[in-house]
Design an enzyme around this catalytic site. Structure first.
Site, PDB file in Angstrom:
ATOM      1  N   SER A   1       0.753  -1.129   0.077  1.00  0.00           N
ATOM      2  CA  SER A   1      -0.022   0.130  -0.083  1.00  0.00           C
ATOM      3  C   SER A   1       0.932   1.229  -0.145  1.00  0.00           C
ATOM      4  O   SER A   1       1.878   1.355   0.408  1.00  0.00           O
ATOM      5  CB  SER A   1      -0.782  -0.060   1.206  1.00  0.00           C
ATOM      6  OG  SER A   1      -1.703  -1.025   1.382  1.00  0.00           O
TER       7      SER A   1
HETATM    8  N1  SAM Z   1      -1.149  -4.545   4.152  1.00  0.00           N
HETATM    9  C1  SAM Z   1      -0.319  -4.951   2.838  1.00  0.00           C
HETATM   10  C2  SAM Z   1       0.817  -4.346   2.862  1.00  0.00           C
HETATM   11  O1  SAM Z   1       1.255  -3.524   3.812  1.00  0.00           O
HETATM   12  O2  SAM Z   1       1.668  -4.491   1.895  1.00  0.00           O
HETATM   13  C3  SAM Z   1      -1.344  -4.269   1.888  1.00  0.00           C
HETATM   14  C4  SAM Z   1      -1.685  -5.485   1.034  1.00  0.00           C
HETATM   15  S1  SAM Z   1      -2.519  -5.289  -0.440  1.00  0.00           S
HETATM   16  C5  SAM Z   1      -3.140  -3.792  -0.827  1.00  0.00           C
HETATM   17  C6  SAM Z   1      -3.860  -6.266   0.082  1.00  0.00           C
HETATM   18  C7  SAM Z   1      -3.668  -7.810   0.174  1.00  0.00           C
HETATM   19  O3  SAM Z   1      -5.120  -8.289   0.796  1.00  0.00           O
HETATM   20  C8  SAM Z   1      -3.334  -8.607  -0.819  1.00  0.00           C
HETATM   21  O4  SAM Z   1      -2.166  -9.428  -0.498  1.00  0.00           O
HETATM   22  C9  SAM Z   1      -4.262  -9.753  -1.033  1.00  0.00           C
HETATM   23  O5  SAM Z   1      -3.917 -10.901  -1.458  1.00  0.00           O
HETATM   24  C10 SAM Z   1      -4.999  -9.602   0.393  1.00  0.00           C
HETATM   25  N2  SAM Z   1      -6.394 -10.295   0.555  1.00  0.00           N
HETATM   26  C11 SAM Z   1      -7.412  -9.889  -0.206  1.00  0.00           C
HETATM   27  N3  SAM Z   1      -8.189 -10.694  -0.114  1.00  0.00           N
HETATM   28  C12 SAM Z   1      -8.198 -11.170   1.113  1.00  0.00           C
HETATM   29  C13 SAM Z   1      -8.782 -12.018   2.162  1.00  0.00           C
HETATM   30  N4  SAM Z   1     -10.132 -12.388   1.975  1.00  0.00           N
HETATM   31  N5  SAM Z   1      -8.009 -12.527   3.146  1.00  0.00           N
HETATM   32  C14 SAM Z   1      -7.002 -12.333   3.539  1.00  0.00           C
HETATM   33  N6  SAM Z   1      -6.038 -11.455   2.496  1.00  0.00           N
HETATM   34  C15 SAM Z   1      -6.650 -10.833   1.410  1.00  0.00           C
END
Ligand code: SAM
Length: 223
Positions: free
Chosen positions: A65
């Site tokens: 992010s």
């Molecule tokens: N917090 C992260 C960082 O600091 O890098 C941001 C990650 S990205 C914007 C969002 C993440 O949410 C992705 O890695 C995606 O695979 C994960 N994601 C999406 N749906 C999800 C779910 N149902 N459960 C867990 N993770 C999920």
């Protein structure tokens, strides 16, 4: 293996200044951003990008992010030292490190196994310890509930009821909710077992929250 010297610290100071200009005011959050070596999450060739206020691809179609987004969500969460925090969407693990710097005990869940495994290996090497879980976080993580705070770092079509259930009384849930283009940042505070107060903030653009209470849900109910 990882190097964090005066040059990187200087780059982080510049980033922190940008975040202040954009309206981040919580000193503890700014301090946490100053502490976490964001360049560890990037290939060496992308050092400049690590300290720009931008999201960046981390593989598997996902992103680390934007620092402003991490700071904004962290500020809304109002984490106090010792609080139990659930993060949905571990991704790179960067937001998790910021939560740990704020003194939280972090449970972080990631849908994509490769990303989960990378973060689970890398964060302890950096000195950051959390509970890493692979699975569908749209249903929360009931085995460790209740949580003082829950942060969702992917865009949700609605607020999953399971997350509200797993919040402690007095707890806060920060979640971006909207369509696949943009999502409004919401903060929901559980005043008592039957009262939720909703506050609405700016629009952001996140990758999709997958899973049975995310974009893979059969019906998209709105709170
Ligand atoms: N917090 C992260 C960082 O600091 O890098 C941001 C990650 S990205 C914007 C969002 C993440 O949410 C992705 O890695 C995606 O695979 C994960 N994601 C999406 N749906 C999800 C779910 N149902 N459960 C867990 N993770 C999920």
């Amino acid at each position: 293996m990882y190097q964090d010297d005066y040059k990187h610290k200087g780059m982080r100071r510049s980033l922190v200044r940008i975040l202040v200009q954009k309206g981040i005011y919580d000193e503890r959050v700014l301090q946490a951003i100053q502490q976490v070596p964001r360049h560890f999450f990037f290939e060496k060739a992308f050092l400049e990008q690590a300290y720009q206020d931008k999201a960046f691809p981390i593989g598997e179609g996902q992103t680390i992010s934007q620092p402003y987004t991490v700071a904004f969500q962290s500020q809304l969460l109002e984490v106090k030292p010792g609080e139990k925090v659930l993060e949905i969407g571990t991704g790179s693990g960067y937001q998790c490190c910021v939560l740990l710097e704020l003194g939280a005990r972090v449970y972080t869940i990631e849908y994509i196994r490769k990303l989960h495994e990378k973060a689970r290996r890398m964060l302890p090497e950096m000195g950051y310890n959390a509970i890493f879980v692979h699975g569908d976080g749209s249903r929360g993580l009931p085995s460790y509930a209740p949580y003082d705070k829950i942060i969702v770092t992917a865009g949700a079509p609605f607020v999953p009821n399971d997350l509200l259930r797993q919040l402690a009384v007095g707890g806060k849930l920060v979640i971006p909710v909207g369509d696949d283009q943009q999502q409004k940042m919401l903060r929901l505070t559980k005043k008592d077992e039957s009262t939720i107060v909703k506050e609405e903030y700016d629009f952001f653009s996140f990758v999709k929250l997958r899973g049975s209470q995310g974009w893979d849900a059969k019906d998209h109910r709105n709170l």
